[in-house]
Scaffold this motif. Structure first.
Motif, PDB file in Angstrom:
ATOM      1  N   ALA A 218       0.926  -1.198  -0.034  1.00 24.60           N
ATOM      2  CA  ALA A 218      -0.066  -0.129   0.141  1.00 24.60           C
ATOM      3  C   ALA A 218       1.049   1.035  -0.119  1.00 24.60           C
ATOM      4  CB  ALA A 218      -0.990   0.062   1.281  1.00 24.60           C
ATOM      5  N   GLU A 219       2.068   1.070   0.695  1.00 21.05           N
ATOM      6  CA  GLU A 219       2.821   2.500   0.831  1.00 21.05           C
ATOM      7  C   GLU A 219       3.460   2.625  -0.821  1.00 21.05           C
ATOM      8  OE1 GLU A 219       6.989   3.825   2.941  1.00 21.05           O
ATOM      9  OE2 GLU A 219       6.292   1.893   3.684  1.00 21.05           O
ATOM     10  N   ALA A 220       3.772   1.870  -1.274  1.00 22.16           N
ATOM     11  CA  ALA A 220       4.359   1.904  -2.467  1.00 22.16           C
ATOM     12  C   ALA A 220       3.409   2.250  -3.458  1.00 22.16           C
ATOM     13  CB  ALA A 220       5.044   0.647  -3.228  1.00 22.16           C
ATOM     14  N   ALA A 221       2.211   1.827  -3.467  1.00 23.90           N
ATOM     15  CA  ALA A 221       1.077   2.184  -4.384  1.00 23.90           C
ATOM     16  C   ALA A 221       0.588   3.485  -4.094  1.00 23.90           C
ATOM     17  CB  ALA A 221      -0.210   1.263  -4.297  1.00 23.90           C
ATOM     18  N   VAL A 222       0.629   4.224  -3.024  1.00 22.70           N
ATOM     19  CA  VAL A 222       0.365   5.404  -2.564  1.00 22.70           C
ATOM     20  C   VAL A 222       1.264   6.434  -3.144  1.00 22.70           C
ATOM     21  CG1 VAL A 222      -0.225   7.147  -0.719  1.00 22.70           C
ATOM     22  CG2 VAL A 222      -1.458   4.770  -0.998  1.00 22.70           C
ATOM     23  N   LEU A 223       2.605   5.989  -2.782  1.00 24.06           N
ATOM     24  CA  LEU A 223       3.969   6.868  -3.316  1.00 24.06           C
ATOM     25  C   LEU A 223       3.721   7.283  -4.653  1.00 24.06           C
ATOM     26  CD1 LEU A 223       6.905   5.361  -1.316  1.00 24.06           C
ATOM     27  CD2 LEU A 223       6.164   7.639  -1.308  1.00 24.06           C
ATOM     28  N   SER A 224       3.477   6.233  -5.550  1.00 21.39           N
ATOM     29  CA  SER A 224       3.565   6.269  -6.895  1.00 21.39           C
ATOM     30  C   SER A 224       2.160   7.208  -7.465  1.00 21.39           C
ATOM     31  CB  SER A 224       3.141   4.789  -7.533  1.00 21.39           C
ATOM     32  OG  SER A 224       2.895   4.871  -9.075  1.00 21.39           O
ATOM     33  N   ALA A 225       1.301   7.028  -6.631  1.00 20.93           N
ATOM     34  CA  ALA A 225       0.175   7.545  -7.327  1.00 20.93           C
ATOM     35  C   ALA A 225      -0.196   9.130  -7.055  1.00 20.93           C
ATOM     36  CB  ALA A 225      -1.290   7.013  -6.843  1.00 20.93           C
ATOM     37  N   PHE A 226       0.817   9.673  -5.766  1.00 21.65           N
ATOM     38  CA  PHE A 226       0.539  10.792  -5.140  1.00 21.65           C
ATOM     39  C   PHE A 226       2.047  11.662  -5.282  1.00 21.65           C
ATOM     40  CE2 PHE A 226      -3.111   8.970  -3.392  1.00 21.65           C
ATOM     41  CZ  PHE A 226      -3.828   9.959  -3.204  1.00 21.65           C
ATOM     42  N   ALA A 227       2.831  10.981  -6.092  1.00 21.84           N
ATOM     43  CA  ALA A 227       4.171  11.748  -6.332  1.00 21.84           C
ATOM     44  C   ALA A 227       4.015  12.744  -7.170  1.00 21.84           C
ATOM     45  CB  ALA A 227       5.165  10.485  -6.665  1.00 21.84           C
ATOM     46  N   LEU A 250       2.303   9.224   2.664  1.00 19.76           N
ATOM     47  CA  LEU A 250       2.012  10.628   2.580  1.00 19.76           C
ATOM     48  C   LEU A 250       3.268  11.653   3.137  1.00 19.76           C
ATOM     49  CD1 LEU A 250      -1.866  10.523   2.630  1.00 19.76           C
ATOM     50  CD2 LEU A 250      -0.435  11.041   0.621  1.00 19.76           C
ATOM     51  N   ARG A 251       3.695  10.893   4.370  1.00 16.72           N
ATOM     52  CA  ARG A 251       4.620  11.531   5.105  1.00 16.72           C
ATOM     53  C   ARG A 251       6.087  11.595   4.309  1.00 16.72           C
ATOM     54  NH1 ARG A 251       6.643   8.679  10.452  1.00 16.72           N
ATOM     55  NH2 ARG A 251       7.400   7.316   8.820  1.00 16.72           N
ATOM     56  N   THR A 252       6.314  10.508   3.589  1.00 18.70           N
ATOM     57  CA  THR A 252       7.549  10.718   2.836  1.00 18.70           C
ATOM     58  C   THR A 252       7.228  11.723   1.610  1.00 18.70           C
ATOM     59  OG1 THR A 252       7.970   8.344   3.091  1.00 18.70           O
ATOM     60  CG2 THR A 252       8.808   9.081   1.178  1.00 18.70           C
ATOM     61  N   LEU A 253       6.163  11.940   1.250  1.00 15.79           N
ATOM     62  CA  LEU A 253       5.819  12.993   0.114  1.00 15.79           C
ATOM     63  C   LEU A 253       5.591  14.372   0.681  1.00 15.79           C
ATOM     64  CD1 LEU A 253       3.781  10.718  -2.047  1.00 15.79           C
ATOM     65  CD2 LEU A 253       5.756  11.304  -2.648  1.00 15.79           C
ATOM     66  N   ARG A 254       5.604  14.402   1.996  1.00 20.61           N
ATOM     67  CA  ARG A 254       5.546  15.561   2.732  1.00 20.61           C
ATOM     68  C   ARG A 254       4.167  16.396   2.192  1.00 20.61           C
ATOM     69  NH1 ARG A 254      10.085  17.311   5.164  1.00 20.61           N
ATOM     70  NH2 ARG A 254      12.054  16.405   4.481  1.00 20.61           N
ATOM     71  N   LEU A 255       3.171  15.363   2.071  1.00 16.17           N
ATOM     72  CA  LEU A 255       1.847  15.890   1.846  1.00 16.17           C
ATOM     73  C   LEU A 255       1.021  15.759   3.122  1.00 16.17           C
ATOM     74  CD1 LEU A 255       0.872  13.926  -1.238  1.00 16.17           C
ATOM     75  CD2 LEU A 255       1.452  16.341  -1.121  1.00 16.17           C
ATOM     76  N   ARG A 256       0.488  16.891   3.531  1.00 16.61           N
ATOM     77  CA  ARG A 256      -0.156  17.130   5.096  1.00 16.61           C
ATOM     78  C   ARG A 256      -1.653  16.539   4.871  1.00 16.61           C
ATOM     79  NH1 ARG A 256       0.451  23.182   5.301  1.00 16.61           N
ATOM     80  NH2 ARG A 256      -0.291  22.838   3.335  1.00 16.61           N
ATOM     81  N   ILE A 257      -1.945  16.002   5.868  1.00 17.96           N
ATOM     82  CA  ILE A 257      -3.378  15.604   5.920  1.00 17.96           C
ATOM     83  C   ILE A 257      -3.792  16.456   7.033  1.00 17.96           C
ATOM     84  CG2 ILE A 257      -4.887  13.586   6.787  1.00 17.96           C
ATOM     85  CD1 ILE A 257      -2.319  11.899   6.171  1.00 17.96           C
ATOM     86  N   PRO A 258      -5.170  17.012   6.682  1.00 16.14           N
ATOM     87  CA  PRO A 258      -6.070  17.054   5.514  1.00 16.14           C
ATOM     88  C   PRO A 258      -5.728  18.107   4.572  1.00 16.14           C
ATOM     89  CG  PRO A 258      -7.329  17.916   7.243  1.00 16.14           C
ATOM     90  CD  PRO A 258      -5.780  17.770   7.748  1.00 16.14           C
ATOM     91  N   ASP A 259      -4.788  18.913   5.025  1.00 17.69           N
ATOM     92  CA  ASP A 259      -4.626  20.103   3.933  1.00 17.69           C
ATOM     93  C   ASP A 259      -4.072  19.759   2.444  1.00 17.69           C
ATOM     94  OD1 ASP A 259      -4.951  21.473   6.316  1.00 17.69           O
ATOM     95  OD2 ASP A 259      -2.997  21.678   6.780  1.00 17.69           O
TER      96      ASP A 259
END
Length: 342
Positions: A218-227, A250-259
């Motif tokens: 799941a981590e790899a899938a989200v990394l790919s889709a949200f990068a 999301l933390r690795t990508l520095r994407l804030r939840i929920p902002d």
């Protein structure tokens, strides 16, 4: 037992009646027997007793419980319910692997369990379930449904996932991703169907990511889709193991939840209200599912269950917190008020 009887000054049958509760014994005699038991350290031969009674008073549970916190919670609830009914629980981990699952049910059958609870793998219908049917072992499937002749109890999945997705749509999100579990499981199919239903009804831009019910996948899938820029603005995660992977990505990508990305999930792990922000989630009534599964199997053992196998759903509840980005109560398209959990 003869030593206990001699020390207590009674015959062996009296010792048996005291220990098994098969006949009323006077208070002083009962106390003398129990004192002799304590002094000798005597323990009954459970195996011999089970052979004499054709019952081991044990239930088997085969599921993927080592690597999935949801199943660990389920084990705890089942063990507690079984113990109150006078049964002990024998565990076997299937790892959601058909070969390991077949070995697990064989081992539980060899231990002469009175009944078996199984969270079926994708291919349980090929070997494990036919074996249990041939062996005549009373069986209840839990958490997931399968095409078989056994009683089954599982949470409601489709409407619950649809509610999560609709909640994001009501909050203004038009591009939503769904992290799906292991393909072929009924829970995965049903939760995916709930997501697709709202995507279709609301005209959303929806994408399904393959999380395979595993944290690193799941981590790899989200990394790919949200990068990349233009990624979805919200994500629905299909179970608690994959939620951990999504949060890490999301933390690795520095994407804030929920902002930057709103996140909601099916399953409400113990830590859901401890992370920042707390997670909006579907909360399963695990104790209710455990109680119903054990009750079903005890009814089969007692011969009081209906002839036809039963399929029952346990309704989950919606826990509205902060990860969806809603400032306050939000009404979804059916007009029901969704209020935050305190």
């Amino acid at each position: 037992m003869a030593d206990v009887a001699r020390l207590a000054g009674v015959n062996a049958s009296t010792v048996s009646h005291v220990l098994n509760g098969t006949r009323t014994v006077s208070g002083p005699t009962r106390e003398a027997v129990l004192d002799a038991v304590a002094r000798t350290g005597y323990r009954q031969n459970t195996l011999a007793r089970s052979l004499a009674r054709s019952s081991t008073t044990t239930l088997g549970l085969a599921s993927r419980f080592v690597s999935n916190p949801h199943f660990a919670d389920l084990v705890t609830s089942i063990e507690s319910t079984a113990r109150r009914a006078g049964y002990s629980l024998v565990l076997a981990d299937t790892h959601d692997d058909p070969a390991q699952e077949l070995r697990a049910v064989h081992e539980l059958a060899d231990r002469r369990v009175d009944g078996l609870l199984l969270a079926p793998s994708v291919h349980a219908v090929d070997e494990a379930l036919p074996f249990l049917a041939r062996a005549g072992i009373p069986t209840v499937l839990l958490d997931r449904f399968a095409d078989c002749v056994f009683d089954q109890v599982a949470p409601e999945n489709t409407d619950a996932t649809a509610l999560l997705t609709a909640h994001l749509a009501d909050a203004g999100h038009t591009s939503v991703a769904f992290v799906a579990g292991l393909a072929g499981l009924s829970s995965t199919s049903e939760r995916t169907a709930g997501f697709h239903r709202v995507v279709r009804e609301r005209g959303l831009d929806g994408v399904v990511l393959d999380g395979r019910s595993e944290t690193p996948v799941a981590e790899a899938a989200v990394l790919s889709a949200f990068a990349s820029p233009g990624h979805p603005t919200a994500v629905v995660v299909g179970n608690n193991s994959m939620t951990v992977g999504a949060l890490r990505a999301l933390r690795t990508l520095r994407l804030r939840i929920p902002d930057d990305v709103a996140l909601v999930c099916y399953d409400d792990p113990e830590w859901a209200d401890l992370v920042d922000p707390p997670l909006t989630a579907i909360h399963q009534d695990v104790p209710a599912m455990a109680t119903r599964a054990v009750t079903m199997i005890l009814e089969r053992l007692a011969g009081t269950a209906p002839a036809a196998p039963r399929r029952e759903r346990i309704r989950p509840t919606f826990r509205h917190r902060a990860s969806c980005g809603c400032a306050g109560p939000v009404r979804h398209d059916r007009g029901e008020l969704l209020t935050p959990v305190p």
